[in-house]
Design a protein around this motif. Structure first.
Motif, mmCIF file in Angstrom:
data_model
loop_
_atom_site.group_PDB
_atom_site.id
_atom_site.type_symbol
_atom_site.label_atom_id
_atom_site.label_comp_id
_atom_site.label_asym_id
_atom_site.label_seq_id
_atom_site.Cartn_x
_atom_site.Cartn_y
_atom_site.Cartn_z
ATOM 1 N N SER A 261 0.857 -1.152 -0.065
ATOM 2 C CA SER A 261 0.059 -0.047 0.112
ATOM 3 C C SER A 261 0.864 1.517 0.050
ATOM 4 C CB SER A 261 -1.059 -0.033 1.330
ATOM 5 O OG SER A 261 -1.651 1.344 1.204
ATOM 6 N N VAL A 262 0.614 2.020 -0.985
ATOM 7 C CA VAL A 262 1.361 3.503 -0.780
ATOM 8 C C VAL A 262 0.306 4.486 -0.692
ATOM 9 C CG1 VAL A 262 2.639 5.015 -2.283
ATOM 10 C CG2 VAL A 262 3.096 2.471 -2.685
ATOM 11 N N ASN A 263 0.496 5.184 0.299
ATOM 12 C CA ASN A 263 -0.866 6.278 0.585
ATOM 13 C C ASN A 263 -2.086 5.821 0.567
ATOM 14 O OD1 ASN A 263 1.653 7.666 -0.119
ATOM 15 N ND2 ASN A 263 0.459 9.466 0.089
ATOM 16 N N GLY A 264 -2.264 4.577 1.151
ATOM 17 C CA GLY A 264 -3.549 3.915 1.211
ATOM 18 C C GLY A 264 -3.944 3.183 -0.029
ATOM 19 N N VAL A 265 -3.332 3.333 -1.220
ATOM 20 C CA VAL A 265 -3.795 2.578 -2.343
ATOM 21 C C VAL A 265 -2.584 1.474 -3.058
ATOM 22 C CG1 VAL A 265 -4.010 3.336 -4.771
ATOM 23 C CG2 VAL A 265 -4.836 4.719 -2.871
ATOM 24 N N PRO A 266 -3.042 0.546 -3.551
ATOM 25 C CA PRO A 266 -2.287 -0.557 -3.921
ATOM 26 C C PRO A 266 -1.056 -0.074 -4.729
ATOM 27 C CG PRO A 266 -4.365 -1.399 -4.066
ATOM 28 C CD PRO A 266 -4.399 0.145 -3.694
ATOM 29 N N GLY A 267 0.322 -0.356 -4.561
ATOM 30 C CA GLY A 267 1.295 0.084 -5.367
ATOM 31 C C GLY A 267 2.523 -0.743 -5.248
ATOM 32 N N LEU A 268 3.637 -0.336 -5.766
ATOM 33 C CA LEU A 268 4.737 -1.247 -5.883
ATOM 34 C C LEU A 268 5.993 -0.785 -4.863
ATOM 35 C CD1 LEU A 268 4.570 -2.513 -9.223
ATOM 36 C CD2 LEU A 268 4.014 -3.753 -7.279
ATOM 37 N N VAL A 269 6.734 -1.479 -4.480
ATOM 38 C CA VAL A 269 7.849 -1.040 -3.588
ATOM 39 C C VAL A 269 9.168 -1.982 -3.834
ATOM 40 C CG1 VAL A 269 9.116 -0.913 -1.242
ATOM 41 C CG2 VAL A 269 6.629 -0.340 -1.689
ATOM 42 N N ALA A 270 10.098 -1.492 -4.228
ATOM 43 C CA ALA A 270 11.608 -1.960 -4.956
ATOM 44 C C ALA A 270 12.495 -1.978 -3.761
ATOM 45 C CB ALA A 270 12.015 -1.486 -5.958
ATOM 46 N N ARG A 271 13.132 -3.178 -3.130
ATOM 47 C CA ARG A 271 14.059 -3.176 -2.232
ATOM 48 C C ARG A 271 15.179 -3.808 -2.969
ATOM 49 N NH1 ARG A 271 11.645 -5.640 3.269
ATOM 50 N NH2 ARG A 271 11.590 -7.554 1.946
ATOM 51 N N ARG A 272 16.472 -3.376 -2.333
ATOM 52 C CA ARG A 272 17.689 -3.827 -2.825
ATOM 53 C C ARG A 272 18.423 -4.042 -1.295
ATOM 54 N NH1 ARG A 272 19.452 -0.578 -6.393
ATOM 55 N NH2 ARG A 272 19.363 -2.041 -8.097
ATOM 56 N N ALA A 273 18.977 -5.379 -1.148
ATOM 57 C CA ALA A 273 19.558 -5.517 0.149
ATOM 58 C C ALA A 273 18.674 -5.212 1.441
ATOM 59 C CB ALA A 273 21.003 -5.094 0.198
ATOM 60 N N GLY A 274 17.473 -5.561 1.101
ATOM 61 C CA GLY A 274 16.508 -5.048 2.275
ATOM 62 C C GLY A 274 16.151 -3.768 2.460
ATOM 63 N N VAL A 275 16.587 -2.787 1.572
ATOM 64 C CA VAL A 275 16.447 -1.455 1.935
ATOM 65 C C VAL A 275 15.593 -0.774 0.673
ATOM 66 C CG1 VAL A 275 17.655 0.960 1.541
ATOM 67 C CG2 VAL A 275 18.836 -1.027 2.856
ATOM 68 N N VAL A 276 14.533 -0.101 1.106
ATOM 69 C CA VAL A 276 13.621 0.470 0.096
ATOM 70 C C VAL A 276 14.352 1.763 -0.811
ATOM 71 C CG1 VAL A 276 11.410 1.752 -0.232
ATOM 72 C CG2 VAL A 276 11.513 -0.027 1.501
ATOM 73 N N VAL A 277 14.476 1.506 -1.984
ATOM 74 C CA VAL A 277 14.911 2.336 -2.863
ATOM 75 C C VAL A 277 13.960 3.202 -3.812
ATOM 76 C CG1 VAL A 277 17.257 1.198 -2.833
ATOM 77 C CG2 VAL A 277 15.491 0.474 -4.665
ATOM 78 N N THR A 278 12.718 2.466 -4.163
ATOM 79 C CA THR A 278 11.787 3.229 -5.075
ATOM 80 C C THR A 278 10.427 2.866 -4.474
ATOM 81 O OG1 THR A 278 13.273 2.720 -6.908
ATOM 82 C CG2 THR A 278 11.049 3.246 -7.281
ATOM 83 N N VAL A 279 9.591 3.590 -4.523
ATOM 84 C CA VAL A 279 8.249 3.549 -4.174
ATOM 85 C C VAL A 279 7.338 3.864 -5.670
ATOM 86 C CG1 VAL A 279 6.210 4.321 -2.753
ATOM 87 C CG2 VAL A 279 8.449 3.557 -1.498
ATOM 88 N N ALA A 280 6.519 3.098 -6.002
ATOM 89 C CA ALA A 280 5.612 3.570 -7.063
ATOM 90 C C ALA A 280 3.958 3.733 -6.841
ATOM 91 C CB ALA A 280 6.170 2.549 -8.347
ATOM 92 N N SER A 281 3.511 4.517 -7.297
ATOM 93 C CA SER A 281 2.067 4.668 -6.966
ATOM 94 C C SER A 281 1.661 4.761 -8.510
ATOM 95 C CB SER A 281 1.702 6.120 -6.389
ATOM 96 O OG SER A 281 2.071 6.119 -5.118
#
Length: 306
Positions: A261-281
């Motif tokens: 969830s991104v701002n309460g809406v389905p989205g995508l999150v990209a992680r590298r080595a456990g660290v969030v590097v990108t959030v897409a809405s």
């Protein structure tokens, strides 16, 4: 807003207002960091008041809301110049739903509450909505958010903006026309299905499927803030976006893509080595993605550090 009345429990009243103030300030500014700074400034001004002045104030919460809103108005007034110096596109800070990251459904963090955790995730913080708010004048945004989202009467908003209630009503109406031009939100399950398909196609670099999932006139906007690699201008057209996404997949081995969830809406999150590097809405209409907002600026991803 109220000025005289009861003197009991002022300290408790003011502390209890923080959550509401953070919610107001984030919607006004689109930034968790700036919202927290505005609220902290408002509390500093409250505690700087002489005790007898504090005791005269009927509603500390109303006073704090007024001061916080005025601070936000000043910030919005200077934001245009600051954003002209910003590298690339400026997007609001994305918010996580912390319970999605904790299998027990409890809170992940310990210690002081993160301001992002105090923000109610509803349609008034969806990225599509916040982006529309960015198109408003500062006065329109304050009038609209306080009245239409938080139901403050125009008589109180007038005191914040230094205008008549009738003028504030006109500001809110003008802002409302901007919002009315945006498509109605689709059902969460429909949006979630589309986002899931985008994720699967992106992972397999299936350009044909991506093109089919993207509206021909789709637009992707990325915010790296000069601190993370990203396109500086919006990518327009479903085919160009699909090709760009496939190229990114080629250059990003080891990237873990998660549905969140991104701002309460389905989205995508990209992680590298456990660290969030990108959030897409995503904005979805008629089963296709019409807008993608990608936040890569690490300073805006601090709430996602788990």
């Amino acid at each position: 807003m109220g000025t005289v009345g009861s003197t009991g429990g002022k300290a408790g009243e003011t502390v209890g207002e923080r959550r509401q103030l953070i919610n107001v300030a984030y919607r006004l500014l689109g930034s968790v960091t700036e919202a927290e700074d505005a609220v902290q400034d408002a509390y500093a001004r409250w505690y700087a008041l002489p005790r007898d002045r504090q005791e005269e104030i009927l509603s500390p919460g109303a006073w704090l809301t007024t001061v916080t809103s005025r601070i936000c108005l000043d910030v919005l007034g200077s934001a245009r110049a600051r954003r002209e110096r910003y590298v690339g596109a400026w997007l609001p800070e994305p918010l996580p739903d912390r319970t999605e990251w904790d299998p027990t459904g409890g809170t992940v963090r310990t210690g002081p509450a993160d301001p992002a955790d105090q923000i109610v995730l509803d349609e008034s913080v969806a990225m599509a909505f916040l982006v529309v708010l960015e198109s408003m004048t500062p006065a329109e945004r304050v009038a609209f958010v306080l009245h239409d989202v938080f139901r403050y009467p125009f008589a109180e908003i007038a005191g914040i903006l230094g205008r008549t209630p009738a003028a504030c009503k006109q500001l809110a109406a003008s802002a409302r026309r901007r919002v009315s031009g945006t498509p109605a939100p689709v059902a969460a399950n429909t949006r979630s299905d589309v986002v899931r398909q985008v994720k699967e196609a992106w992972q397999t670099k299936d350009i044909a499927t991506l093109v089919d999932l993207l509206d021909p006139d789709a637009v992707m906007t990325a915010d790296g803030g000069g601190l993370a690699g990203s396109v500086l201008r919006p990518v327009e057209g479903g085919t160009r976006i699909a090709q760009y996404m496939a190229a990114i997949a080629d250059r990003a081995p080891g990237l873990e893509l998660l549905e969140r969830s991104v701002n309460g809406v389905p989205g995508l999150v990209a992680r590298r080595a456990g660290v969030v590097v990108t959030v897409a809405s995503f904005d979805v209409s008629d089963g296709r993605v019409t807008r993608i907002w990608v936040v890569r600026n690490p300073e805006k991803l601090r709430p996602w550090a788990l």
